[in-house]
Design an enzyme around this catalytic site. Sequence first.
Site, mmCIF file in Angstrom:
data_model
loop_
_atom_site.group_PDB
_atom_site.id
_atom_site.type_symbol
_atom_site.label_atom_id
_atom_site.label_comp_id
_atom_site.label_asym_id
_atom_site.label_seq_id
_atom_site.Cartn_x
_atom_site.Cartn_y
_atom_site.Cartn_z
ATOM 1 N N LYS A 173 -7.318 2.238 -13.773
ATOM 2 C CA LYS A 173 -7.307 3.060 -12.593
ATOM 3 C C LYS A 173 -5.693 2.963 -12.156
ATOM 4 O O LYS A 173 -5.360 1.773 -11.561
ATOM 5 C CB LYS A 173 -8.107 2.853 -11.650
ATOM 6 C CG LYS A 173 -8.104 3.745 -10.510
ATOM 7 C CD LYS A 173 -8.462 3.068 -9.292
ATOM 8 C CE LYS A 173 -7.082 2.530 -8.593
ATOM 9 N NZ LYS A 173 -6.246 3.362 -7.882
ATOM 10 N N GLY A 227 -1.202 -5.578 -3.928
ATOM 11 C CA GLY A 227 -0.882 -6.648 -2.611
ATOM 12 C C GLY A 227 -1.973 -7.623 -2.417
ATOM 13 O O GLY A 227 -3.127 -7.404 -2.813
ATOM 14 N N ILE A 228 -1.622 -8.644 -1.632
ATOM 15 C CA ILE A 228 -2.323 -9.628 -1.574
ATOM 16 C C ILE A 228 -3.838 -9.310 -0.659
ATOM 17 O O ILE A 228 -4.917 -10.089 -0.933
ATOM 18 C CB ILE A 228 -1.407 -10.821 -0.563
ATOM 19 C CG1 ILE A 228 -2.371 -12.239 -0.488
ATOM 20 C CG2 ILE A 228 -1.427 -10.247 0.932
ATOM 21 C CD1 ILE A 228 -1.433 -13.321 0.120
ATOM 22 N N GLU A 229 -3.534 -8.404 0.200
ATOM 23 C CA GLU A 229 -4.791 -8.355 1.032
ATOM 24 C C GLU A 229 -5.774 -7.092 0.143
ATOM 25 O O GLU A 229 -6.928 -7.616 0.355
ATOM 26 C CB GLU A 229 -4.451 -7.334 2.286
ATOM 27 C CG GLU A 229 -3.691 -8.161 3.299
ATOM 28 C CD GLU A 229 -4.622 -9.570 3.415
ATOM 29 O OE1 GLU A 229 -3.964 -10.709 3.556
ATOM 30 O OE2 GLU A 229 -5.831 -9.547 3.524
ATOM 31 N N CYS A 282 7.744 -7.190 -6.965
ATOM 32 C CA CYS A 282 7.180 -8.091 -6.832
ATOM 33 C C CYS A 282 7.973 -9.408 -6.689
ATOM 34 O O CYS A 282 7.468 -10.419 -5.864
ATOM 35 C CB CYS A 282 5.880 -8.434 -7.329
ATOM 36 S SG CYS A 282 6.377 -8.771 -9.296
ATOM 37 N N GLU A 383 5.954 -10.605 2.887
ATOM 38 C CA GLU A 383 6.442 -9.738 1.897
ATOM 39 C C GLU A 383 6.839 -8.222 2.346
ATOM 40 O O GLU A 383 5.925 -7.682 2.706
ATOM 41 C CB GLU A 383 5.397 -9.520 0.615
ATOM 42 C CG GLU A 383 6.207 -8.705 -0.465
ATOM 43 C CD GLU A 383 5.042 -8.342 -1.614
ATOM 44 O OE1 GLU A 383 3.874 -7.883 -1.397
ATOM 45 O OE2 GLU A 383 5.365 -8.837 -2.671
HETATM 46 N N1 LIG Z 1 2.511 -10.135 -9.645
HETATM 47 C C1 LIG Z 1 2.937 -9.121 -10.075
HETATM 48 O O1 LIG Z 1 3.187 -9.070 -11.343
HETATM 49 C C2 LIG Z 1 3.019 -7.621 -9.405
HETATM 50 C C3 LIG Z 1 3.702 -6.483 -10.122
HETATM 51 C C4 LIG Z 1 3.880 -5.518 -9.380
HETATM 52 C C5 LIG Z 1 3.467 -5.442 -8.075
HETATM 53 N N2 LIG Z 1 2.899 -6.438 -7.177
HETATM 54 C C6 LIG Z 1 2.558 -6.278 -5.963
HETATM 55 O O2 LIG Z 1 1.755 -4.984 -5.783
HETATM 56 C C7 LIG Z 1 1.993 -4.563 -4.229
HETATM 57 C C8 LIG Z 1 2.446 -2.947 -4.465
HETATM 58 O O3 LIG Z 1 1.643 -2.335 -4.858
HETATM 59 P P1 LIG Z 1 0.767 -1.385 -4.157
HETATM 60 O O4 LIG Z 1 0.984 -1.191 -2.852
HETATM 61 O O5 LIG Z 1 0.195 -0.269 -5.353
HETATM 62 O O6 LIG Z 1 -0.652 -2.428 -3.749
HETATM 63 P P2 LIG Z 1 -2.307 -2.203 -3.341
HETATM 64 O O7 LIG Z 1 -2.682 -3.423 -2.987
HETATM 65 O O8 LIG Z 1 -1.762 -1.007 -2.365
HETATM 66 O O9 LIG Z 1 -2.700 -1.339 -4.475
HETATM 67 C C9 LIG Z 1 -2.767 -1.457 -5.879
HETATM 68 C C10 LIG Z 1 -3.841 -0.882 -6.563
HETATM 69 O O10 LIG Z 1 -5.026 -1.337 -6.092
HETATM 70 C C11 LIG Z 1 -5.793 -0.323 -5.729
HETATM 71 N N3 LIG Z 1 -6.919 -0.378 -4.669
HETATM 72 C C12 LIG Z 1 -6.598 -0.313 -3.234
HETATM 73 N N4 LIG Z 1 -7.392 -0.679 -2.462
HETATM 74 C C13 LIG Z 1 -8.516 -1.248 -3.226
HETATM 75 C C14 LIG Z 1 -9.821 -1.789 -3.273
HETATM 76 N N5 LIG Z 1 -10.436 -1.996 -2.218
HETATM 77 N N6 LIG Z 1 -10.452 -2.125 -4.613
HETATM 78 C C15 LIG Z 1 -9.783 -2.202 -5.624
HETATM 79 N N7 LIG Z 1 -8.592 -1.376 -5.814
HETATM 80 C C16 LIG Z 1 -7.969 -1.044 -4.799
HETATM 81 C C17 LIG Z 1 -4.748 0.844 -5.567
HETATM 82 O O11 LIG Z 1 -5.410 2.351 -5.610
HETATM 83 C C18 LIG Z 1 -3.714 0.553 -6.513
HETATM 84 O O12 LIG Z 1 -4.222 1.166 -7.567
HETATM 85 C C19 LIG Z 1 2.971 -5.634 -3.959
HETATM 86 O O13 LIG Z 1 2.567 -6.433 -3.071
HETATM 87 C C20 LIG Z 1 3.638 -6.091 -5.052
HETATM 88 O O14 LIG Z 1 4.092 -7.546 -4.826
HETATM 89 C C21 LIG Z 1 2.772 -7.623 -8.081
HETATM 90 C C1 LIG Z 2 8.025 -6.297 -13.161
HETATM 91 N N1 LIG Z 2 7.588 -7.160 -12.598
HETATM 92 C C2 LIG Z 2 6.301 -7.683 -12.982
HETATM 93 C C3 LIG Z 2 8.689 -8.265 -13.012
HETATM 94 C C4 LIG Z 2 7.862 -6.856 -11.405
HETATM 95 C C5 LIG Z 2 7.160 -6.096 -10.723
HETATM 96 O O1 LIG Z 2 7.086 -5.726 -9.523
#
Ligand SMILES: NC(=O)c1ccc[n+]([C@@H]2O[C@H](COP(=O)([O-])OP(=O)(O)OC[C@H]3O[C@@H](n4cnc5c(N)ncnc54)[C@H](O)[C@@H]3O)[C@@H](O)[C@H]2O)c1
Ligand SMILES: C[N+](C)(C)CC=O
Length: 488
Positions: A173, A227-229, A282, A383
Site C-alpha cells: 500500500k 512517521g513515528i506516530e 528521513c 523531526e
Molecule cells: N526510516 C526510513 O527509512 C524512512 C524512509 C522514508 C520516510 N521515513 C519517514 O516517513 C515519514 C514521512 O512519510 P509520510 O508522511 O508518508 O508518513 P506517514 O506515517 O504519514 O504515512 C506513511 C504510510 O502510512 C500510511 N498510514 C497512515 N496512517 C496509517 C495507519 N493508521 N495504519 C497503517 N498505515 C497508515 C500512510 O497511508 C502511508 O502509506 C517521515 O517521518 C520520514 O522520516 C522513514
Molecule cells: C532513502 N532514505 C531511506 C535514505 C531516506 C528516505 O527518506
Amino acid sequence: MTKMYINGQWVAAASGDTRTIINPFNQESIAEVAEGNETDAQLAIDAARKAFDEGSWRHVPGSERGKFVLKIAELIERDQQELAELETIDTGKTLTESLADMADIAEVFRYYGGLADKDGGEVIESPIPESRSKVVREPVGVCGQITPWNYPLLQAAWKLAPALAAGNTLIIKPSEITPLTTIKVTELIEEAGVPEGVVNLVLGSGAKTGQTLAESHSVDLISFTGGIETGRKVMTAAAVNFKKIALELGGKNPNVVFADADFETAVDQAMNAIFFHSGQVCSAGARLLVQDSLHDDFVEALVARTKQIKLGNGFDDTTQSGPLISKEHREKVEQYIEIGLAEGADLRTGGKRPQATDLQAGFFLEPTIFTNCQSSMRIVQEETFGPLLTVERFSTENEAVQLANDSKYGLAGAVWTKDIRKAERVSSELRMGTVWINDFHPYFAQAPWGGYKSSGIGRELGKQGLEEYTEVKHVFENTNPAPLHWFN
Ligand SMILES: NC(=O)c1ccc[n+]([C@@H]2O[C@H](COP(=O)([O-])OP(=O)(O)OC[C@H]3O[C@@H](n4cnc5c(N)ncnc54)[C@H](O)[C@@H]3O)[C@@H](O)[C@H]2O)c1
Ligand SMILES: C[N+](C)(C)CC=O
C-alpha cells in the site's frame, strides 16, 4: 482511472471511490486513481493468503524466484525514464534525483534476485548421538507493506524485492498521495510473470487500508515506513496476532563538524545533507553541530551559499530543490519556523515562502537556517522533515557525542574530521543505525539500513533485509529411533 491489482486482476475500488493525484509544483491534477478501503484491503489479504497457503510460489526454488526478481530489475531499467518522470511529477523532486532513485531501485531488485538462492540453510553438529540437525530459513508468509510519500518507489523496492526473493506473498500500500510509481512497478511485476495473488496492490488512506493490513490476523508480517506516530499505531495494531514487524521511522540526524574538517567539503555537504529533496528525507542532516572555533566562519559560508539555492520545477534541469509535498506539510514546517522563533533561535536565512511569481502555485518554502539553537528546543528535538536546519555549537569531542545522542531518534549521523581515529571514536559512540565519516547520505543495497531507538525496528537492505522476510526453523532427525522407557 488507475485501478488496484488484486489476485492478478486490475480492479476498481469496491466502493467505486477515486482520488485525484496532484503535482506539488503547480497543484495540477495528474491522475485519477482507485481509492480503496477496508473491503479492498481484505480482498487483497485473502488473495495473498490463498496464494501462500495453496499456491506454488513458496515452493518455487530460490534460483527460480531470483529470476523473477532479476526480470523486474530489467524491466525497471527498461522503463526508468518513464518511472523517473512519474516520480518527479508525483513528488516534486528533481528529475535528476528521480533518475538516481531508479538506478538504486533496479540495483535493489538485482541484489535480491542474486541473493534468492544463496541461503540453503546450515547443518548443525548435533550434540546428541545418532542424530542429524539442520537450520533452514522459510518465507514468513503473507506480508503487508506500507510506504511513505517521500521516496515512493525506492521504499517500495526495499520491501518488494526481499519479500519476493524469500518466497512470501504480499500486499503493498503506497502513500495515498504518491501512488504512481508503485502502480507502474506493479504492472512490471505482472509483466515479469509473477503468479497471481503473490503481489497485490491496494490504494487508499492509511487509516482504512493500512490499518486493515496492520491488524489482520491473516497477515504474518507488517513492514512499515513512515512517521513515528503512525508507526506507533501500526505496532499497536500488529500486536493482535503478534505478527513480525519491521518499522522504518523518522530521524533527526546530527551532522557533526569538527574544527579540523575539510572546510569547503563540509560546508557543501552540510547543504546537501539538509536541502536535498527539500529536506524531506528521513536521514536528512537537519541538526548541524559545529565546533566552537569553526562555528562563525562555517555558518557565514553556509548561509551565503544557501541563499543561492534555486527552487523550481523538478523537470527544469537548473532546479536544485523542489516544492514540499503538500499544503498541509508546508504548513507543518512553517509551524516549526514559528516555534523556532518563539524558542529564541536566530533565523539567519529563509523562514518564508518565496516571492517569485513562477513558484506561487507550488508548495515552496525557502531553505531555512536557525543558529543559536539549544538541544532542548523543539526544533532541535523534533523531526521537521523540511528545508529547516538547526545549528548548535560544541567545544569538546565528548560534548559533540553527548549532543548528537541527545535525541529520541537514532537513524543516521555524520562526522567531519581529518583525524580518522577521532572519527572512529565518535562513530563508535553514536547511537544510530548509519554513521557517515566525511560524507553524508550514501546508502546502497549491500548495506543494512535502519534505526536505533525511536527510528525503528529491524533492517532493510543487505542480507539482513532478506532475513527479515524469513522464519528460522530447526529440523532435528533421530537416525536410530527406539523406545525411551521414560515411563514404565
Ligand atoms: N526510516 C526510513 O527509512 C524512512 C524512509 C522514508 C520516510 N521515513 C519517514 O516517513 C515519514 C514521512 O512519510 P509520510 O508522511 O508518508 O508518513 P506517514 O506515517 O504519514 O504515512 C506513511 C504510510 O502510512 C500510511 N498510514 C497512515 N496512517 C496509517 C495507519 N493508521 N495504519 C497503517 N498505515 C497508515 C500512510 O497511508 C502511508 O502509506 C517521515 O517521518 C520520514 O522520516 C522513514
Ligand atoms: C532513502 N532514505 C531511506 C535514505 C531516506 C528516505 O527518506
